[in-house]
Design an enzyme around this catalytic site. Structure first.
Site, PDB file in Angstrom:
ATOM      1  N   SER A   1      47.581  30.963  29.330  1.00 44.84           N
ATOM      2  CA  SER A   1      47.752  31.526  27.915  1.00 44.84           C
ATOM      3  C   SER A   1      48.317  32.650  27.789  1.00 44.84           C
ATOM      4  CB  SER A   1      46.490  31.588  27.144  1.00 44.84           C
ATOM      5  OG  SER A   1      45.788  30.398  27.053  1.00 44.84           O
TER       6      SER A   1
ATOM      7  N   GLU B   1      47.604  38.274  27.329  1.00 46.23           N
ATOM      8  CA  GLU B   1      46.575  38.301  28.447  1.00 46.23           C
ATOM      9  C   GLU B   1      46.966  38.780  29.623  1.00 46.23           C
ATOM     10  OE1 GLU B   1      44.190  34.355  28.291  1.00 46.23           O
ATOM     11  OE2 GLU B   1      44.338  34.766  30.449  1.00 46.23           O
TER      12      GLU B   1
ATOM     13  N   ARG C   1      37.322  37.520  27.458  1.00 49.15           N
ATOM     14  CA  ARG C   1      38.577  37.774  28.224  1.00 49.15           C
ATOM     15  C   ARG C   1      38.392  39.128  28.680  1.00 49.15           C
ATOM     16  NH1 ARG C   1      38.180  33.296  27.885  1.00 49.15           N
ATOM     17  NH2 ARG C   1      39.797  31.632  27.626  1.00 49.15           N
TER      18      ARG C   1
HETATM   19  C1  LIG Z   1      48.075  27.365  34.357  1.00 48.71           C
HETATM   20  C2  LIG Z   1      47.110  28.620  34.394  1.00 48.71           C
HETATM   21  C3  LIG Z   1      46.172  28.256  33.567  1.00 48.71           C
HETATM   22  C4  LIG Z   1      44.984  29.332  33.285  1.00 48.71           C
HETATM   23  N1  LIG Z   1      43.773  28.901  32.586  1.00 48.71           N
HETATM   24  C5  LIG Z   1      43.078  29.957  32.397  1.00 48.71           C
HETATM   25  C6  LIG Z   1      41.699  29.494  31.734  1.00 48.71           C
HETATM   26  O1  LIG Z   1      41.620  28.532  31.259  1.00 48.71           O
HETATM   27  N2  LIG Z   1      40.866  30.673  31.395  1.00 48.71           N
HETATM   28  C7  LIG Z   1      40.981  31.971  31.829  1.00 48.71           C
HETATM   29  O2  LIG Z   1      40.335  32.844  31.531  1.00 48.71           O
HETATM   30  N3  LIG Z   1      42.331  32.127  32.479  1.00 48.71           N
HETATM   31  C8  LIG Z   1      43.105  31.348  32.805  1.00 48.71           C
HETATM   32  N4  LIG Z   1      44.251  31.619  33.395  1.00 48.71           N
HETATM   33  C9  LIG Z   1      44.791  33.010  34.006  1.00 48.71           C
HETATM   34  C10 LIG Z   1      44.233  33.098  35.440  1.00 48.71           C
HETATM   35  O3  LIG Z   1      44.019  32.063  36.299  1.00 48.71           O
HETATM   36  C11 LIG Z   1      42.967  33.811  35.569  1.00 48.71           C
HETATM   37  O4  LIG Z   1      42.790  35.043  34.825  1.00 48.71           O
HETATM   38  C12 LIG Z   1      42.399  34.251  37.134  1.00 48.71           C
HETATM   39  O5  LIG Z   1      41.227  34.643  37.034  1.00 48.71           O
HETATM   40  C13 LIG Z   1      43.510  35.165  37.768  1.00 48.71           C
HETATM   41  O6  LIG Z   1      43.018  35.125  38.919  1.00 48.71           O
HETATM   42  P1  LIG Z   1      44.273  35.406  40.188  1.00 48.71           P
HETATM   43  O7  LIG Z   1      43.631  35.430  41.366  1.00 48.71           O
HETATM   44  O8  LIG Z   1      45.494  34.926  39.927  1.00 48.71           O
HETATM   45  O9  LIG Z   1      44.324  37.224  39.575  1.00 48.71           O
HETATM   46  P2  LIG Z   1      45.868  37.840  39.735  1.00 48.71           P
HETATM   47  O10 LIG Z   1      46.717  37.423  38.517  1.00 48.71           O
HETATM   48  O11 LIG Z   1      46.366  37.978  41.001  1.00 48.71           O
HETATM   49  O12 LIG Z   1      45.536  39.525  39.269  1.00 48.71           O
HETATM   50  C14 LIG Z   1      44.869  39.485  38.043  1.00 48.71           C
HETATM   51  C15 LIG Z   1      44.277  40.795  37.922  1.00 48.71           C
HETATM   52  O13 LIG Z   1      42.977  40.863  38.603  1.00 48.71           O
HETATM   53  C16 LIG Z   1      42.932  41.797  39.686  1.00 48.71           C
HETATM   54  N5  LIG Z   1      42.212  41.332  40.866  1.00 48.71           N
HETATM   55  C17 LIG Z   1      42.677  40.033  41.526  1.00 48.71           C
HETATM   56  N6  LIG Z   1      41.802  39.979  42.544  1.00 48.71           N
HETATM   57  C18 LIG Z   1      41.137  41.147  42.490  1.00 48.71           C
HETATM   58  C19 LIG Z   1      39.931  41.642  43.278  1.00 48.71           C
HETATM   59  N7  LIG Z   1      39.367  40.753  44.346  1.00 48.71           N
HETATM   60  N8  LIG Z   1      39.330  42.855  43.060  1.00 48.71           N
HETATM   61  C20 LIG Z   1      39.710  43.735  42.069  1.00 48.71           C
HETATM   62  N9  LIG Z   1      40.723  43.130  41.358  1.00 48.71           N
HETATM   63  C21 LIG Z   1      41.403  41.898  41.600  1.00 48.71           C
HETATM   64  C22 LIG Z   1      44.404  42.096  39.787  1.00 48.71           C
HETATM   65  O14 LIG Z   1      44.646  43.574  40.242  1.00 48.71           O
HETATM   66  C23 LIG Z   1      45.000  41.837  38.352  1.00 48.71           C
HETATM   67  O15 LIG Z   1      44.624  43.178  37.661  1.00 48.71           O
HETATM   68  C24 LIG Z   1      45.423  30.578  33.834  1.00 48.71           C
HETATM   69  C25 LIG Z   1      46.587  30.787  34.416  1.00 48.71           C
HETATM   70  C26 LIG Z   1      47.405  29.702  34.562  1.00 48.71           C
HETATM   71  C27 LIG Z   1      48.635  30.088  35.508  1.00 48.71           C
END
Ligand SMILES: Cc1cc2nc3c(=O)[nH]c(=O)nc-3n(C[C@H](O)[C@H](O)[C@H](O)COP(=O)(O)OP(=O)(O)OC[C@H]3O[C@@H](n4cnc5c(N)ncnc54)[C@H](O)[C@@H]3O)c2cc1C
Length: 350
Positions: free
Chosen positions: A238, A335, A163
């Site tokens: 998580s 996280e 992570r």
């Molecule tokens: C129901 C649920 C289940 C999940 N299960 C998992 C799992 O199994 N495993 C896991 O690892 N995670 C999991 N997650 C966490 C999450 O989905 C991941 O971390 C995902 O990659 C976040 O993507 P996002 O586009 O929503 O990022 P955001 O929440 O919008 O952003 C997260 C971070 O990434 C940065 N960011 C986003 N896009 C970019 C880009 N293009 N360039 C540079 N920086 C960027 C943002 O600035 C921020 O710092 C889960 C979340 C939920 C709600």
């Protein structure tokens, strides 16, 4: 461009105040134009994908939020080694996994159902059910905000760990991830490293479609897919990462709690189960009476039951963290990224 957009509607926890401005860009030129505007107005810039790994403060984010929208897909090279493909960071992550599975490209199927955008996947090296995205990444295409230069960073430079990546640490806020290059393996048998997945797949054909369907079913049973019909859906997945402790500390804990789950790490430390620690510290699934509580399907997910504030979630997280520390002297780390707070995570969760 829109002004004063509530980030509650752009995050899966559905809490938090407004951003001053919310813009989107599909080209680097557009992204740089917005970045210049933000600089001229003295506003900080935040890249937001699906908002599934952030906790936005009730006061909101006093700056510009930018969403990246490139949904391109380009096959760079195909050989017996695999298919080398470049995919725009604006894809919804799970749409991209579905596309790879449809094309019979092996390597991402266990990462089915993770919310968010593709460009965010390398940030915390998303992982689930025995796969981590960093294992399939060849390089990240990035735009550096400061210089406006587009470049390609090899996966070996990204510092992928559990992570974790350099995008979360020393490169924080430095780059927009515009696209990701993957190496996938057409027609190869999927690897089922995770016990529960192997058990559920018994007697079924090991096709990518079956693995994807099984992963989605397991995730759904734990409220780990984004589904507004699920009462546990307002979460960031998580909330705490599994803590990694020194081997001698793990040995002490294992002596006191022989049934405690633990996994050795490559660097001779030991990873513990945050879920197990939380439950044993007296916080079962569904715990909490207030507007924020623990998911009734997954003890690691802190949920907004409908009208929680960010402050409610912080109070809950702090209570769980203190409880685990009291019982095991292990400090859980959150996280999701905390956005807009004027105090550090340590201060907020003390
Ligand atoms: C129901 C649920 C289940 C999940 N299960 C998992 C799992 O199994 N495993 C896991 O690892 N995670 C999991 N997650 C966490 C999450 O989905 C991941 O971390 C995902 O990659 C976040 O993507 P996002 O586009 O929503 O990022 P955001 O929440 O919008 O952003 C997260 C971070 O990434 C940065 N960011 C986003 N896009 C970019 C880009 N293009 N360039 C540079 N920086 C960027 C943002 O600035 C921020 O710092 C889960 C979340 C939920 C709600």
């Amino acid at each position: 461009m829109t002004t004063a957009v509530s980030l509650r509607h752009h995050t899966t926890l559905q809490v938090g105040g407004e951003a001053r401005q919310f813009v989107s860009a599909a080209t680097c030129q557009q992204a740089l134009h917005h970045a210049r505007e933000a600089r001229l107005q003295g506003l900080p810039l935040l890249v937001l994908g699906g908002g599934s790994n952030v906790l936005v403060c009730d006061a909101g984010f006093p700056g510009m939020v930018l969403r990246w929208q490139d949904r391109s897909l380009e096959i760079l090279h195909q050989s017996s080694d695999g298919v080398h493909v470049k995919v725009g960071g604006g894809w919804v992550w799970d749409d991209w996994v579905a596309e790879a599975v449809k094309r019979d490209w092996t390597g991402l199927e266990c990462l089915s159902g993770i919310p968010g955008q593709l460009g965010a996947a390398p940030i915390q090296n998303i992982g689930a059910y025995g796969q981590e995205v960093g294992q399939q990444i060849v390089a990240c295409q990035v735009l550096e905000w400061e210089s406006g230069v587009e470049s390609r960073i090899a996966a070996s430079e990204c510092g992928f760990g559990y992570r974790d990546s350099r995008f979360k640490r020393d490169w924080k806020g430095r780059y927009l991830v515009t696209a990701v290059e993957f190496l996938l393996h057409p027609g190869q048998a999927p690897q089922l490293r995770y016990k529960e997945l192997r058990q559920k797949m018994e007697g079924r054909p090991h096709t990518l479609q079956e693995v994807r369907a099984t992963v989605l079913a397991i995730r759904r049973s734990k409220s780990m897919v984004w589904d507004p019909a699920d009462p546990n859906h307002r979460s960031a997945g998580s909330f705490f990462v599994n803590p990694i402790v020194a081997a001698d500390r793990a040995a002490q804990l294992a002596h006191d709690y022989p049934e405690m789950p633990k996994w050795p790490t490559a660097d001779h430390n030991v990873k513990l189960s945050a879920a197990w620690l939380i439950e044993q510290a007296g916080f079962p699934k569904g715990w909490g009476q207030g507007p924020a509580g623990l998911s009734s399907n997954h003890v690691l997910a802190l949920i907004n039951r409908g009208n929680a504030s960010a402050a409610d979630l912080i109070d809950l997280a702090a209570e769980v963290r203190r409880g685990v520390h009291r019982r095991f002297a292990v400090t859980l780390q959150p996280e999701p990224e905390f956005i807009g707070f004027d105090r550090s995570v340590e201060e907020l969760l003390a």
